[in-house]
Design a protein around this motif. Structure first.
Motif, PDB file in Angstrom:
ATOM      1  N   ILE A  73      20.858  13.713  29.385  1.00 52.69           N
ATOM      2  CA  ILE A  73      20.216  14.831  28.691  1.00 52.69           C
ATOM      3  C   ILE A  73      19.387  14.247  27.553  1.00 52.69           C
ATOM      4  N   ILE A  74      18.123  14.662  27.487  1.00 49.29           N
ATOM      5  CA  ILE A  74      17.221  14.302  26.390  1.00 49.29           C
ATOM      6  C   ILE A  74      17.067  15.551  25.537  1.00 49.29           C
ATOM      7  N   PRO A 132      22.391  20.232  21.146  1.00 47.97           N
ATOM      8  CA  PRO A 132      21.629  20.939  22.178  1.00 47.97           C
ATOM      9  C   PRO A 132      21.764  22.448  21.984  1.00 47.97           C
ATOM     10  N   LYS A 133      20.704  23.169  22.243  1.00 49.66           N
ATOM     11  CA  LYS A 133      20.672  24.605  21.967  1.00 49.66           C
ATOM     12  C   LYS A 133      21.288  25.413  23.109  1.00 49.66           C
ATOM     13  N   GLY A 134      22.347  26.136  22.813  1.00 48.54           N
ATOM     14  CA  GLY A 134      22.955  27.015  23.807  1.00 48.54           C
ATOM     15  C   GLY A 134      24.198  26.423  24.447  1.00 48.54           C
ATOM     16  N   ALA A 135      25.047  27.319  24.996  1.00 52.73           N
ATOM     17  CA  ALA A 135      26.332  26.910  25.563  1.00 52.73           C
ATOM     18  C   ALA A 135      26.171  25.973  26.755  1.00 52.73           C
ATOM     19  N   LEU A 136      25.227  26.290  27.667  1.00 54.50           N
ATOM     20  CA  LEU A 136      25.060  25.450  28.859  1.00 54.50           C
ATOM     21  C   LEU A 136      24.588  24.052  28.472  1.00 54.50           C
ATOM     22  N   ALA A 137      23.600  23.972  27.592  1.00 48.12           N
ATOM     23  CA  ALA A 137      23.091  22.664  27.166  1.00 48.12           C
ATOM     24  C   ALA A 137      24.191  21.848  26.500  1.00 48.12           C
ATOM     25  N   ARG A 145      25.670  18.254  27.742  1.00 45.68           N
ATOM     26  CA  ARG A 145      25.731  17.099  26.845  1.00 45.68           C
ATOM     27  C   ARG A 145      27.074  16.376  26.966  1.00 45.68           C
ATOM     28  N   TYR A 146      28.157  17.146  27.073  1.00 46.48           N
ATOM     29  CA  TYR A 146      29.479  16.529  27.166  1.00 46.48           C
ATOM     30  C   TYR A 146      29.767  15.983  28.562  1.00 46.48           C
ATOM     31  N   ASP A 147      29.023  16.431  29.563  1.00 45.16           N
ATOM     32  CA  ASP A 147      29.303  16.055  30.947  1.00 45.16           C
ATOM     33  C   ASP A 147      28.505  14.846  31.430  1.00 45.16           C
ATOM     34  N   VAL A 148      27.287  14.664  30.919  1.00 49.00           N
ATOM     35  CA  VAL A 148      26.391  13.638  31.465  1.00 49.00           C
ATOM     36  C   VAL A 148      26.761  12.235  30.989  1.00 49.00           C
ATOM     37  N   ASP A 149      26.181  11.246  31.669  1.00 53.02           N
ATOM     38  CA  ASP A 149      26.420   9.845  31.313  1.00 53.02           C
ATOM     39  C   ASP A 149      25.689   9.451  30.032  1.00 53.02           C
ATOM     40  N   GLY A 207      26.592   7.588  24.798  1.00 51.48           N
ATOM     41  CA  GLY A 207      27.250   7.966  26.048  1.00 51.48           C
ATOM     42  C   GLY A 207      27.774   6.761  26.803  1.00 51.48           C
ATOM     43  N   ARG A 208      27.900   6.919  28.132  1.00 50.80           N
ATOM     44  CA  ARG A 208      28.463   5.868  28.981  1.00 50.80           C
ATOM     45  C   ARG A 208      27.366   4.874  29.355  1.00 50.80           C
ATOM     46  N   LEU A 209      27.043   4.002  28.404  1.00 47.76           N
ATOM     47  CA  LEU A 209      25.959   3.038  28.587  1.00 47.76           C
ATOM     48  C   LEU A 209      26.488   1.755  29.223  1.00 47.76           C
TER      49      LEU A 209
END
Length: 211
Positions: free
Chosen positions: A41-42, A160-165, A169-173, A187-189
């Motif tokens: 996520i950017i 990040p703006k909003g619940a989905l974003a 953010r917590y899910d992506v690498d 993150g998982r770098l």
């Protein structure tokens, strides 16, 4: 009776083959060598350079496969056209395609095809009009096909703006915060960790640095 997922032995895990992207230069210094099926996520505030960062990253990924960029927020606009011109995206040939506000259902169809793009950018989360279940549907599809996905998100403060974003953010690498035309990776770098300069002159002005 539902099927139970396979359990893996240590030797199974150690022999598992992944597909790391052989990043070099600035992108390796910043993002390391993520697996091809990475997620990211950017996110950043308005005017901070997040779309520019996304376009530059998309261009770099054309070295490793075909990239689809779903411009949901701006569509096929003068702003997107200018970003493509600034970054000389014409040199990517058929390795980069711009999708003009392609809806979720069509994205699923596109990415399910045998010769679908290797990487998908969605700009932005706030314009997807999808829920968490649909997010996981796309995530699982991309993982199954060994493809990478990058979400672009607006920010509220430094979140990040909003619940989905926020869930994404917590899910992506890779969590890639953009501020003042610099991208800050977390993150998982697999290596990396250094900031990536999106636009040197504007970053220098913002951060009061001397180029």
């Amino acid at each position: 009776m539902s099927k139970i997922n396979r359990a893996y032995s240590v030797s199974n895990v150690l022999s598992k083959k992944f597909n790391p992207l052989e990043f070099t230069g600035e992108f390796e210094a910043s993002l390391g060598k993520p697996d091809k099926a990475f997620s990211a996520i950017i996110f950043g505030g308005s005017g901070q350079g997040k779309t520019e960062a996304a376009i530059k990253f998309a261009k770099y990924l054309t070295n490793f496969g075909k990239v689809a960029y779903d411009s949901l927020e701006q569509g096929l606009s003068a702003t997107i056209q200018s970003a493509l011109i600034r970054n000389h995206m014409d040199t990517c040939g058929n390795s980069f395609i711009l999708l003009d506000r392609e809806p979720f259902e069509d994205l699923i169809i596109r990415m399910s095809k045998p010769k679908s793009p290797d990487f998908l950018f969605i700009d932005s989360v706030q314009y997807t009009r999808i829920n968490k279940t649909q997010y996981y549907q796309l995530k699982e599809l991309m993982l199954k096909k060994g493809k990478g996905i990058v979400w672009v998100s607006q920010a509220k403060g430094k979140e990040p703006k909003g619940a989905l974003a926020d869930d994404i953010r917590y899910d992506v690498d890779l969590k890639l915060w953009v501020e003042g035309f610099k991208l800050f990776p977390d993150g998982r770098l697999n290596g990396g960790g250094e900031p990536y300069v999106v636009f040197a002159k504007r970053a220098a002005k913002y951060w009061n640095e001397i180029v």
